[in-house]
Write a protein that holds these residues in place. Structure first.
Motif, PDB file in Angstrom:
ATOM      1  N   LEU A  36     -34.613 -37.585  68.031  1.00 20.54           N
ATOM      2  CA  LEU A  36     -35.581 -38.346  68.838  1.00 20.54           C
ATOM      3  C   LEU A  36     -34.899 -39.430  69.663  1.00 20.54           C
ATOM      4  CD1 LEU A  36     -38.601 -38.815  66.396  1.00 20.54           C
ATOM      5  CD2 LEU A  36     -38.474 -37.321  68.376  1.00 20.54           C
ATOM      6  N   GLN A  37     -33.850 -40.021  69.123  1.00 19.41           N
ATOM      7  CA  GLN A  37     -33.252 -41.159  69.807  1.00 19.41           C
ATOM      8  C   GLN A  37     -32.048 -40.779  70.642  1.00 19.41           C
ATOM      9  OE1 GLN A  37     -32.996 -43.897  66.280  1.00 19.41           O
ATOM     10  NE2 GLN A  37     -34.567 -44.957  67.455  1.00 19.41           N
ATOM     11  N   GLY A  38     -31.522 -39.568  70.425  1.00 21.88           N
ATOM     12  CA  GLY A  38     -30.409 -39.113  71.237  1.00 21.88           C
ATOM     13  C   GLY A  38     -30.898 -38.249  72.388  1.00 21.88           C
ATOM     14  N   GLY A  74     -33.720 -45.400  71.403  1.00 25.66           N
ATOM     15  CA  GLY A  74     -32.377 -44.899  71.673  1.00 25.66           C
ATOM     16  C   GLY A  74     -31.414 -45.285  70.563  1.00 25.66           C
ATOM     17  N   MET A  75     -30.137 -45.277  70.896  1.00 19.60           N
ATOM     18  CA  MET A  75     -29.126 -45.475  69.873  1.00 19.60           C
ATOM     19  C   MET A  75     -29.089 -46.915  69.356  1.00 19.60           C
ATOM     20  SD  MET A  75     -27.526 -42.932  68.825  1.00 19.60           S
ATOM     21  CE  MET A  75     -28.380 -41.408  69.111  1.00 19.60           C
ATOM     22  N   LEU A 102     -41.706 -40.222  61.376  1.00 17.73           N
ATOM     23  CA  LEU A 102     -40.929 -39.350  62.252  1.00 17.73           C
ATOM     24  C   LEU A 102     -41.670 -38.064  62.571  1.00 17.73           C
ATOM     25  CD1 LEU A 102     -37.490 -39.926  60.584  1.00 17.73           C
ATOM     26  CD2 LEU A 102     -38.016 -40.369  62.969  1.00 17.73           C
ATOM     27  N   PHE A 138     -31.208 -46.236  66.552  1.00 22.16           N
ATOM     28  CA  PHE A 138     -30.746 -45.299  65.536  1.00 22.16           C
ATOM     29  C   PHE A 138     -29.949 -46.046  64.471  1.00 22.16           C
ATOM     30  CE2 PHE A 138     -27.410 -42.223  64.222  1.00 22.16           C
ATOM     31  CZ  PHE A 138     -28.233 -41.297  63.629  1.00 22.16           C
ATOM     32  N   HIS A 155     -34.241 -39.210  73.984  1.00 20.97           N
ATOM     33  CA  HIS A 155     -34.423 -40.621  74.298  1.00 20.97           C
ATOM     34  C   HIS A 155     -34.971 -40.843  75.705  1.00 20.97           C
ATOM     35  CE1 HIS A 155     -33.680 -44.822  74.915  1.00 20.97           C
ATOM     36  NE2 HIS A 155     -32.713 -44.597  75.772  1.00 20.97           N
ATOM     37  N   LEU A 190     -42.590 -35.747  60.604  1.00 23.25           N
ATOM     38  CA  LEU A 190     -42.119 -34.594  59.845  1.00 23.25           C
ATOM     39  C   LEU A 190     -43.187 -34.120  58.873  1.00 23.25           C
ATOM     40  CD1 LEU A 190     -38.483 -35.799  59.101  1.00 23.25           C
ATOM     41  CD2 LEU A 190     -39.126 -33.832  60.483  1.00 23.25           C
ATOM     42  N   ILE A 200     -34.015 -36.870  57.598  1.00 23.48           N
ATOM     43  CA  ILE A 200     -34.574 -38.016  58.336  1.00 23.48           C
ATOM     44  C   ILE A 200     -33.577 -38.511  59.384  1.00 23.48           C
ATOM     45  CG2 ILE A 200     -35.170 -40.455  58.053  1.00 23.48           C
ATOM     46  CD1 ILE A 200     -36.609 -39.617  55.446  1.00 23.48           C
ATOM     47  N   VAL A 201     -32.302 -38.573  58.985  1.00 25.07           N
ATOM     48  CA  VAL A 201     -31.281 -39.022  59.938  1.00 25.07           C
ATOM     49  C   VAL A 201     -31.196 -38.047  61.106  1.00 25.07           C
ATOM     50  CG1 VAL A 201     -28.821 -39.419  60.258  1.00 25.07           C
ATOM     51  CG2 VAL A 201     -29.961 -40.297  58.226  1.00 25.07           C
ATOM     52  N   LEU A 252     -32.436 -47.008  56.134  1.00 21.43           N
ATOM     53  CA  LEU A 252     -32.483 -45.854  55.239  1.00 21.43           C
ATOM     54  C   LEU A 252     -31.361 -45.971  54.199  1.00 21.43           C
ATOM     55  CD1 LEU A 252     -33.517 -43.018  54.491  1.00 21.43           C
ATOM     56  CD2 LEU A 252     -32.040 -42.090  56.272  1.00 21.43           C
ATOM     57  N   ILE A 281     -42.893 -41.802  70.466  1.00 21.16           N
ATOM     58  CA  ILE A 281     -42.512 -42.489  71.701  1.00 21.16           C
ATOM     59  C   ILE A 281     -41.749 -43.770  71.380  1.00 21.16           C
ATOM     60  CG2 ILE A 281     -43.477 -43.834  73.602  1.00 21.16           C
ATOM     61  CD1 ILE A 281     -45.516 -41.619  73.983  1.00 21.16           C
ATOM     62  N   HIS A 297     -41.885 -41.594  78.950  1.00 19.50           N
ATOM     63  CA  HIS A 297     -43.266 -41.571  78.438  1.00 19.50           C
ATOM     64  C   HIS A 297     -43.734 -42.986  78.130  1.00 19.50           C
ATOM     65  CE1 HIS A 297     -44.933 -37.623  77.812  1.00 19.50           C
ATOM     66  NE2 HIS A 297     -43.735 -37.170  77.542  1.00 19.50           N
ATOM     67  N   ALA A 298     -42.863 -43.711  77.427  1.00 21.55           N
ATOM     68  CA  ALA A 298     -43.230 -45.057  76.996  1.00 21.55           C
ATOM     69  C   ALA A 298     -43.473 -45.941  78.209  1.00 21.55           C
ATOM     70  CB  ALA A 298     -42.101 -45.639  76.134  1.00 21.55           C
ATOM     71  N   LEU A 302     -38.615 -39.640  76.170  1.00 23.56           N
ATOM     72  CA  LEU A 302     -39.609 -40.464  75.478  1.00 23.56           C
ATOM     73  C   LEU A 302     -39.670 -41.865  76.070  1.00 23.56           C
ATOM     74  CD1 LEU A 302     -38.949 -39.240  71.858  1.00 23.56           C
ATOM     75  CD2 LEU A 302     -41.039 -38.920  73.175  1.00 23.56           C
ATOM     76  N   LEU A 303     -38.522 -42.341  76.553  1.00 19.34           N
ATOM     77  CA  LEU A 303     -38.526 -43.665  77.177  1.00 19.34           C
ATOM     78  C   LEU A 303     -39.385 -43.625  78.446  1.00 19.34           C
ATOM     79  CD1 LEU A 303     -37.290 -46.482  76.859  1.00 19.34           C
ATOM     80  CD2 LEU A 303     -35.479 -45.778  78.409  1.00 19.34           C
ATOM     81  N   ARG A 305     -33.509 -36.121  62.217  1.00 21.41           N
ATOM     82  CA  ARG A 305     -34.714 -36.269  63.049  1.00 21.41           C
ATOM     83  C   ARG A 305     -34.627 -37.525  63.908  1.00 21.41           C
ATOM     84  NH1 ARG A 305     -39.060 -33.755  65.425  1.00 21.41           N
ATOM     85  NH2 ARG A 305     -40.902 -35.070  65.339  1.00 21.41           N
ATOM     86  N   LEU A 306     -34.150 -38.601  63.313  1.00 18.01           N
ATOM     87  CA  LEU A 306     -33.959 -39.843  64.064  1.00 18.01           C
ATOM     88  C   LEU A 306     -33.014 -39.604  65.225  1.00 18.01           C
ATOM     89  CD1 LEU A 306     -33.477 -42.708  61.454  1.00 18.01           C
ATOM     90  CD2 LEU A 306     -35.129 -42.687  63.312  1.00 18.01           C
ATOM     91  N   PHE A 307     -31.907 -38.898  64.921  1.00 19.95           N
ATOM     92  CA  PHE A 307     -30.918 -38.659  65.953  1.00 19.95           C
ATOM     93  C   PHE A 307     -31.494 -37.815  67.083  1.00 19.95           C
ATOM     94  CE2 PHE A 307     -27.466 -36.429  68.019  1.00 19.95           C
ATOM     95  CZ  PHE A 307     -26.648 -37.498  68.350  1.00 19.95           C
ATOM     96  N   ILE A 328     -39.991 -44.466  68.688  1.00 16.03           N
ATOM     97  CA  ILE A 328     -38.662 -44.171  68.152  1.00 16.03           C
ATOM     98  C   ILE A 328     -37.728 -43.715  69.258  1.00 16.03           C
ATOM     99  CG2 ILE A 328     -37.403 -42.627  66.624  1.00 16.03           C
ATOM    100  CD1 ILE A 328     -40.124 -42.642  64.943  1.00 16.03           C
ATOM    101  N   GLY A 329     -38.247 -42.783  70.085  1.00 18.02           N
ATOM    102  CA  GLY A 329     -37.415 -42.244  71.159  1.00 18.02           C
ATOM    103  C   GLY A 329     -37.008 -43.313  72.148  1.00 18.02           C
ATOM    104  N   ALA A 330     -37.943 -44.233  72.453  1.00 20.91           N
ATOM    105  CA  ALA A 330     -37.636 -45.281  73.434  1.00 20.91           C
ATOM    106  C   ALA A 330     -36.519 -46.179  72.931  1.00 20.91           C
ATOM    107  CB  ALA A 330     -38.888 -46.099  73.736  1.00 20.91           C
TER     108      ALA A 330
END
Lengths: 675, 385
Positions: free
Chosen positions: A36-38, B259-260, B345, B293, A41, B347, A29-30, B300, B253, A47-48, A44-45, A32-34, B255-257
């Protein structure tokens, strides 16, 4: 299961396994988070942002058009437009009935449009195209406040009212062809609206709106402020435009003209004071009901064969190239002139005429004779280079025609004669006005201009640079031509153009209209008149043209010139330069001089008109003194009332003016005797 | 009461504060994600959802304290085990009749109750008692069959409305039996049975199958090959209320938006009705969007603390019942959390399952609080050893 381990140890191992599984799962999960957000980012931003924000254009209000005095001609106001949401519309039949009765639109067509938008077949039942499920459909753009109020009273949820900017032409049909029009999006599509679109449009602003998924705005930020269109002042005087439109229309209706145009210009700086077209239209009416043929700004878009008005410029060409001087006698071949294996004829026939007489009486053969002396190249040079025929005026209006004037090496044998009296070439009314400005201006060419000032970016008035007047003609030529043109009004074919309080010069032109399909000249005329006033210091140049008339320009266009020029002088406040006098009787009618088409014998109409001429003419005809003795000449002079000047002795050999012509008032016949 | 050595009268404070922080954090996130939804979608004021959730949280906290003070060992009896199970099954049957549309909610005047959520603590208590009682003969058919029947009965009743909770129930049961020493044969049989059960559950409702297909075959290439006329897809689409592929896309979208470091609390934009269920099943996406993140990982980590401390209690618990209770509660909460996060996510296929302690939903919060109360109660009565 490992049998060596006791159950407790197995449990501990299994529990550890489960915990490890849990932590590994968390690690995925971490990761996957990384991911998507790294690395993803930015993407997707974007897109948003694209989904969440609407970029809306803020329409800039369109600029105002004013006349030279600052009088508003065209403004933009807010108007409402009606759209519907076909998805919410449950009963189209009733909706259509309401809408069509209030908005006066075709019910059947509207119903069909709604059904197409809803994806239904014409019976309104089966889905024809299920994907077609529009949520927006224009019903009518720019409805009146009354219509809007009546529709709003129903409070239907499927109605959507939108504010739109609407162009209003405050003076209706006045100068409509000049001002032009705009489309639904307020973009200029004709006339000044089109040519100055860039200035008038302004720059639309942009606003970024954060919206929810149903496109409702949450918050907005102006990114680029809208820049309103600039105010543009035309050189037009709307009062003069009013007179000019009226006079042109009245003349056209009276004479049965199908088309017509008129231009008034200030010869000193090229400012166009008014520009009229007939027939016209009302820009405020929806374009659907407008006959597009009437949209033409005929003064710049429709060239025509100008006929005799060209004689002014051909004779000026003769003077300019020093082929003739105004006092030269020109032999007009008594109405029949051999011309490169054929004959040119005219009626009435003239013998000897001075150069100015050729212009006054508008003698084709005389003009041809002068053109022969001038030569094709000189003629073309002056017509094209000095007077600008065959070249655009650069006024900047859409669809401007430059007319046509072929260079001399393209001319057929003897064709210069036809060119010299205005056939085998064409010019627009504006080109004629510009050419005459050269003469009125003492030989300086000015560029016609329409824009007096524009609002600059800082809000001040910004006068546009324009071409300085250029010398294209010797001043003597211009002044001699001016004086000859005065004679046209005083003594020649332009008597009806005479102004009450101002001196003026002018020239008529009656040209047969060429039918390009049948390849013949029709029996309809283009009656035109060009003139300027006052004589000593010309302040206005007027060019009028009426197409498809049955009468000669001296009767059709000359009075129109008189009225337009009077109005222009009055509005400009030019003091009269003639002694005040009681209103005269209507000036006597003068025989029409109709230019026969080139290379063709004179027509019967001209003969008929020439026959009536003798009854109408007050001025005496010049008798033929030739071959007579001095005593006989004196007797004849007393009989006819023609004053004579005698020279030499013996038998009369030649005379000026030649026999047969009309003797202008106050003029004497010079008779030369020789042994 | 001192049966097996010394009992420390001190609960696990780390566990307690983690639970407290998660519940409070959940309230903040519910407010952040639901305020605009309340206004735009339900025409309520901003505080509509958060006030309801706060009252549920108050009740949840009360129950958590009560359960932790209460000695869990008093539940170690067939009366409690069967009473809990029986009441839940009764409620599930009742709700099936009462809520004819979803078979999910009892709609009471002020709030609604979702009995399936309470099946989790009830089943865990039952299993802990049962496994403790049969721990010497865990692989005997006399143990496995009753347990299987109880599980199938309960999960079957739950699955009608709520596949997500049923999956959690099955996973928890599997974990407890696996831990208790179920042999490999039974493990495999149970695994196969679960797969069969899952397949039937998926195929039974077209929207579930469609969600699975959306996950495996998002462009429908295989589906169109099998079913060229797309008739099944049309059928599934009409059966699906919301487009689940859209769910996953919107979630990614959001989640990605983020960022860190995120867009900042309350600054998220996907909750403007772009992301469906932003305050319930997909609240984790809003957490990731607004807190980035960092925030998502910290949340989590909170569940991992529960996992670590909960499983640790297996070794510390003063009795066998407490051990299994601790493992069952921990597994059910953490498994559900990880499952929810994985779905958010993208998954796994979209499945409506709330994030325990965080998502909006009173029944889920109260049920989780009861479970955690049991866990704390176990932690309060550990061996001194």
């Amino acid at each position: 299961m490992d049998p060596k381990l006791n159950p407790e140890a197995i449990r501990a191992r299994r529990l550890t396994g489960m915990a490890v599984f849990g932590f590994l799962w968390a690690a995925v999960i971490v990761a996957r988070l990384f991911y998507l957000q790294g690395p993803k980012h930015e993407e997707l931003l974007k897109h948003a942002d694209k989904r969440q924000h609407l970029s809306l254009e803020i329409k800039a209000p369109r600029g105002t058009i004013v006349d030279r005095a600052g009088e508003k001609l065209v403004v933009s106001v807010l108007a409402e437009s009606l759209a519907i949401n076909p998805r919410l519309l449950k009963d189209p039949a009733i909706a259509v009935e309401i809408l069509s009765s209030i908005l006066k639109i075709d019910a059947r067509k509207l119903l069909e449009r709604i059904q197409v938008a809803q994806g239904l077949d014409p019976e309104g039942r089966k889905p024809r195209n299920p994907k077609m499920n529009l949520a927006f459909l224009w019903v009518k753009r720019k409805i009146t406040p009354e219509e809007s109020a009546r529709l709003k009273a129903y409070k239907f949820d499927w109605m959507e009212f939108r504010q739109e900017s609407q162009r209003v032409y405050l003076h209706g049909r006045l100068g409509a062809n000049l001002l032009g029009s705009v489309d639904h999006e307020e973009k200029g599509n004709a006339g000044v609206e089109e040519s100055l679109d860039e200035d008038l449009q302004g720059r639309p602003g942009q606003v970024r709106v954060l919206t929810d998924s149903r496109r409702r705005g949450i918050e907005s930020r102006i990114e680029v402020p809208a820049q309103p269109g600039k105010t543009v002042a035309l050189t037009i005087d709307i009062r003069l435009q009013y007179y000019c439109d009226q006079i042109l229309r009245d003349a056209a209706l009276r004479e049965g003209a199908v088309r017509g145009s008129a231009v008034v210009m200030d010869p000193r700086n090229g400012e166009v004071l008014c520009m009229s077209s007939y027939p016209s239209f009302d820009s405020n009416e929806s374009s659907a009901s407008v006959d597009f043929a009437n949209w033409n700004n005929r003064a710049v878009t429709e060239p025509f064969e100008p006929g005799s008005v060209m004689k002014v410029f051909s004779i000026a060409a003769g003077l300019e190239s020093k082929a003739v001087v105004p006092t030269d006698s020109i032999f007009c071949h008594n109405g029949r002139m051999p011309w490169f294996g054929s004959h040119l004829t005219e009626h009435p026939a003239y013998g000897w005429l001075p150069v100015e007489g050729v212009l006054w009486h508008s003698s084709n053969l005389g003009t041809a004779e002068i053109a022969r002396r001038t030569g094709s190249r000189n003629l073309y040079r002056v017509l094209h280079n000095s007077f600008g025929f065959g070249a655009p005026t650069g006024i900047g209006l859409p669809a401007e025609s430059k007319g046509s004037l072929a260079p001399p090496d393209k001319w057929g044998q003897g064709e210069f004669a036809f060119v010299s009296y205005g056939y085998r070439m064409s010019a627009t009314t504006l080109q004629l006005a510009r050419a005459l400005s050269v003469i009125a201006n003492g030989g300086l060419m000015v560029q016609p201009r329409l824009v007096l000032w524009k609002q600059s970016d800082d809000g001040n008035r910004e006068t546009l640079p324009h071409k300085a007047p250029q010398r294209v003609l010797r001043p003597e030529t211009a002044i001699q031509t001016q004086l000859m043109m005065e004679g046209v009004i005083l003594k020649g074919t332009g008597k009806l153009a005479r102004l009450v309080s101002h001196t003026a010069g002018g020239k008529t032109g009656t040209a047969k209209i060429w039918d390009p399909n049948a390849k013949v000249y029709t029996s309809f005329y283009n009656g035109s008149f060009v003139g300027f006033a006052p004589l000593s210091d010309p302040r206005v140049v007027v060019a009028v043209s009426l197409s498809q008339v049955k009468k000669a320009a001296s009767q059709v266009a000359a009075p129109a010139f008189r009225d337009i020029a009077s109005a222009a002088l009055r509005l400009k406040g030019i003091p009269g330069d003639l002694p005040e006098q009681l209103p005269q009787e209507t000036p006597p009618l003068v025989a029409a001089v109709i230019d026969p088409e080139p290379g063709q014998p004179a027509l019967e109409e001209t003969a008929v008109q020439a026959a009536t001429e003798t009854e109408l003419v007050v001025a005496p005809r010049v008798p033929d003194f030739r071959g007579k003795s001095i005593r006989e000449v004196m007797v004849k002079s007393v009989e006819t009332g023609v004053e004579v000047v005698l020279e030499g002795s013996g038998v009369a050999r030649w005379q000026d003016p030649p026999a047969g012509g009309l003797l202008a008032a106050g003029r004497r016949v010079k008779v030369h005797f020789a042994r | 009461m001192k049966k097996q050595g010394q009992v420390r009268g001190q609960m696990d404070w780390l566990l307690f504060f983690t639970a407290l922080i998660l519940i409070s954090f959940g309230l903040v996130m519910v407010y952040s994600s639901s305020s605009l939804i309340a206004e735009f979608r339900f025409n309520r004021d901003h505080y509509y959802f958060v006030l309801r959730q706060a009252s549920a949280a108050a009740l949840a906290f009360l129950l958590l304290m009560l359960m932790s003070r209460h000695d869990y060992r008093r539940l170690r009896s067939p009366q409690w085990a069967f009473a809990g199970l029986g009441v839940i099954i009764f409620l599930l049957i009742a709700v099936f009749v009462v809520d004819s549309e979803h078979h999910r909610w009892f709609r009471l005047p002020l709030f609604s109750v979702q009995p399936s959520e309470f099946a989790k603590p009830a089943l865990i208590v039952f299993l802990a008692w049962f496994v403790t009682r049969r721990r010497e003969a865990i692989n005997s058919p006399h143990t496995v069959w009753p347990a299987a029947i109880a599980l199938v009965g309960l999960a079957g009743a739950v699955v009608i409305a709520d596949l997500g909770t049923a999956i959690v129930l099955v996973a928890t049961t599997a974990a407890i039996f696996y831990l208790a020493g179920l042999n490999r044969r039974y493990t495999l049989i149970a695994f196969g049975a679960c797969l069969l059960f899952l397949s039937v559950a998926v195929v039974w409702k077209p929207y579930r199958l469609k969600r699975l297909i959306d996950f495996i075959d998002p462009d429908y290439k295989v589906l169109i090959y099998i079913n060229p006329s797309k008739s099944w897809l049309a059928h599934a689409n009409t059966a699906t209320v919301q487009d689940t592929g859209h769910h996953a896309e919107m979630s990614k979208i959001a989640i990605g938006a983020g960022g860190m470091l995120g867009l900042g609390l309350m600054q998220g934009k996907q909750k403007l009705l772009y992301l469906p269920e932003a305050h319930t099943d997909f609240i984790y996406a809003i957490v990731a969007e607004e807190l980035g993140f960092l925030g998502a990982v910290l949340l989590l980590a909170g569940f991992l603390i529960i996992l670590y401390r909960g499983y640790q209690l297996y070794f510390k618990a003063s009795d066998e019942f407490g051990r299994y209770l601790a493992v069952g509660v921990t597994t059910s909460i953490v498994f559900q959390a990880l499952l929810n996060m994985s779905i958010v996510l993208d998954l796994g296929p979209t499945k409506g399952i709330p994030l325990p302690l965080i998502s909006y939903g009173g029944s889920s919060l109260v049920s989780s609080a009861i479970s955690l109360g049991l866990l704390l109660s176990v932690s309060e009565r550990v061996n001194e050893s």
